[in-house]
Design an enzyme around this catalytic site. Sequence first.
Site, PDB file in Angstrom:
ATOM      1  N   TRP A  24       9.175   0.896  -2.576  1.00  0.00           N
ATOM      2  CA  TRP A  24       8.528   1.896  -3.423  1.00  0.00           C
ATOM      3  C   TRP A  24       8.272   3.177  -2.629  1.00  0.00           C
ATOM      4  CZ3 TRP A  24       6.151   3.017  -8.142  1.00  0.00           C
ATOM      5  CH2 TRP A  24       5.170   4.004  -8.114  1.00  0.00           C
ATOM      6  N   ASN A  26       6.201   7.236  -3.381  1.00  0.00           N
ATOM      7  CA  ASN A  26       5.668   8.269  -4.263  1.00  0.00           C
ATOM      8  C   ASN A  26       5.500   9.564  -3.479  1.00  0.00           C
ATOM      9  OD1 ASN A  26       3.285   6.223  -3.696  1.00  0.00           O
ATOM     10  ND2 ASN A  26       2.174   8.089  -4.225  1.00  0.00           N
ATOM     11  N   ASP A  27       4.355  10.183  -3.415  1.00  0.00           N
ATOM     12  CA  ASP A  27       4.197  11.564  -2.951  1.00  0.00           C
ATOM     13  C   ASP A  27       4.966  11.881  -1.669  1.00  0.00           C
ATOM     14  OD1 ASP A  27       2.282  11.113  -4.866  1.00  0.00           O
ATOM     15  OD2 ASP A  27       0.595  11.750  -3.640  1.00  0.00           O
ATOM     16  N   GLN A  43       4.694   8.675   0.704  1.00  0.00           N
ATOM     17  CA  GLN A  43       3.925   7.483   0.403  1.00  0.00           C
ATOM     18  C   GLN A  43       4.889   6.323   0.148  1.00  0.00           C
ATOM     19  OE1 GLN A  43      -0.083   7.472  -0.282  1.00  0.00           O
ATOM     20  NE2 GLN A  43       0.843   8.393   1.524  1.00  0.00           N
ATOM     21  N   TRP A  51       3.484   0.225  -6.352  1.00  0.00           N
ATOM     22  CA  TRP A  51       2.479   0.882  -5.527  1.00  0.00           C
ATOM     23  C   TRP A  51       1.615  -0.145  -4.796  1.00  0.00           C
ATOM     24  CZ3 TRP A  51      -2.721   1.160  -4.714  1.00  0.00           C
ATOM     25  CH2 TRP A  51      -3.201   2.288  -4.033  1.00  0.00           C
ATOM     26  N   PHE A  83      -2.972   7.550   3.023  1.00  0.00           N
ATOM     27  CA  PHE A  83      -2.674   8.363   1.852  1.00  0.00           C
ATOM     28  C   PHE A  83      -2.006   9.676   2.284  1.00  0.00           C
ATOM     29  CE2 PHE A  83      -5.703   6.626  -1.669  1.00  0.00           C
ATOM     30  CZ  PHE A  83      -5.102   5.394  -1.573  1.00  0.00           C
ATOM     31  N   ASP A 155      -5.637  14.428   0.632  1.00  0.00           N
ATOM     32  CA  ASP A 155      -4.374  15.168   0.576  1.00  0.00           C
ATOM     33  C   ASP A 155      -4.395  16.477   1.361  1.00  0.00           C
ATOM     34  OD1 ASP A 155      -3.872  13.085  -1.145  1.00  0.00           O
ATOM     35  OD2 ASP A 155      -3.969  14.292  -2.964  1.00  0.00           O
ATOM     36  N   GLU A 209      -4.821  16.773  -7.128  1.00  0.00           N
ATOM     37  CA  GLU A 209      -4.260  16.143  -5.942  1.00  0.00           C
ATOM     38  C   GLU A 209      -3.254  17.077  -5.280  1.00  0.00           C
ATOM     39  OE1 GLU A 209      -4.457  11.393  -6.637  1.00  0.00           O
ATOM     40  OE2 GLU A 209      -2.737  12.363  -7.581  1.00  0.00           O
ATOM     41  N   TRP A 307       2.987   8.981 -13.395  1.00  0.00           N
ATOM     42  CA  TRP A 307       2.098   7.842 -13.239  1.00  0.00           C
ATOM     43  C   TRP A 307       1.935   7.034 -14.521  1.00  0.00           C
ATOM     44  CZ3 TRP A 307       1.458   5.469  -9.066  1.00  0.00           C
ATOM     45  CH2 TRP A 307       1.339   6.125  -7.841  1.00  0.00           C
TER      46      TRP A 307
END
Length: 502
Positions: A24, A26-27, A43, A51, A83, A155, A209, A307
């Site tokens: 997986w 993400n960001d 991420q 996640w 994170f 972040d 975010e 999301w």
Amino acid sequence: MTASTATTADTFRPALHYATRNTWLNDPNGLIFHGGLYHLYYQNNPLDNVWGNMSWGHATSPDLLTWTEHPVAISCDEQEDIFSGSIVFDRHNTSGFGTAETAPLVAMYTSAFKPASAHHGVQAQSLAYSLDGGYTWTKHTANPVLDRGSAEFRDPKVFRYTGEDGSYWVMVAVEATDFQVVLYKSEDLAKWELLSTFGPANATGGVWECPDLFALPLDGEADNLKWVLTVNLNPGGPNDGSAGQYFVGEFDGTTFTSSTTVTEGPQDPARLAEYQWLDWGRDYYAAVSFSDAPDDRRLMIAWMNNWQYANQIPTSPWRSPMSLARVVSLRTVDGKPRLVQQIAEDPASISNLEPSFTLESAEISNETRIIDGASGSVQRIELTFTPGTADDFGLIVRGDETHGTRVGILPAQGRLFVDRTASGQSDFHESFASIDSAPILPIGGSYRLTVVVDHCSVEVFAQGGLVTMTELIFPSSTSTDVSLYASGGTATVSSLNLTTFS
């Protein structure tokens, strides 16, 4: 562009976009050009394709298109999840993490502390450093370096600022549920002093975010710099779900002042379309920019997912791709500063971009016309439409007799839309099958589109990049037709150049 080939067992793996081998993501995090390579951290769940176990994955590219995946860079442990955050090249060793011979790369990330930690329930900012060009990382023994006692402080994007008061590091982070950007300064990346806050403003329909703050010349004038603050939010986008917004204004080294704020405080739902969006599609989130990009270009990458359905998209063994990298600039449009986004290709990578199909002119009248010789599953399509009497017109990509993704224009309504209700697999989540739209106006009486199609996505750059829309799709491998269409009258395609990669 170059393209790899998707295997039968992995139909949706992108050819032009980055995705992990079997986990997986993400960001995007820690984007930096260093040692002759673009470094993409992100991420990552190194143990699964949903996640969890948040760590920083790592990939590198010489040209923003061909990516090499590396081992996990910064891993979660029993104390913390890792994170989002950013990386800077501390060329003057202000942090003291370097040596006489080697200046360090320094990562600032959000520690999401777990029950085993004395900081359980808190999100705070921590440091790690690398002395080998970003491949191995050591966590700072004095972490966290900035703790507000908040459960939603995250972040950090760090950059070097030089102004009348000297040169220092600036951090831009968020108090996510307060819809507030917080700015700090530091001399050494470890001790931080609060500068100011910004927000709430404009879109506040979801948590804030992944902020970013950078200067761009307005209309290419080097002596007319404006500052751009980007803030991603989830949910609350213009077409529902995750999205990113931006503000343009001034930054004096202490305070960011926006000149483009529409509403302050809580979001006004009636004014959502007036806010400035990084992308009007459903699948462009957590966009941040590279540090130290060559030729002073401001390059951005986003997570290409939403999301609402991120954990359910039908890809395996990997899940979630990144967007193409984009070069962003700032242009005055109707008296207001607007971001312009275009495909960011390394100059060395575009030598083989001769179109595989061209069409000089064609009138379409109340029909859907398959373009013979233009089929493909990975393509770049550049075309210009001149409206006639049609109610709507456009093109259909990744199509067959019953399926396809429609990219269309409604001239009377001033809307560009992407219709993925018949795009292929869409029943994995109730909110996926959608018709999403964005405002668009003709320029010189025409509409110019660049559409990048990959095995699981469509990215639309309209009117030279003034409007963008990014959408995931999951078509059959046999759905490869490209069609032009017009409904309720006529429209003319005055030029079309198409490059097929597979």
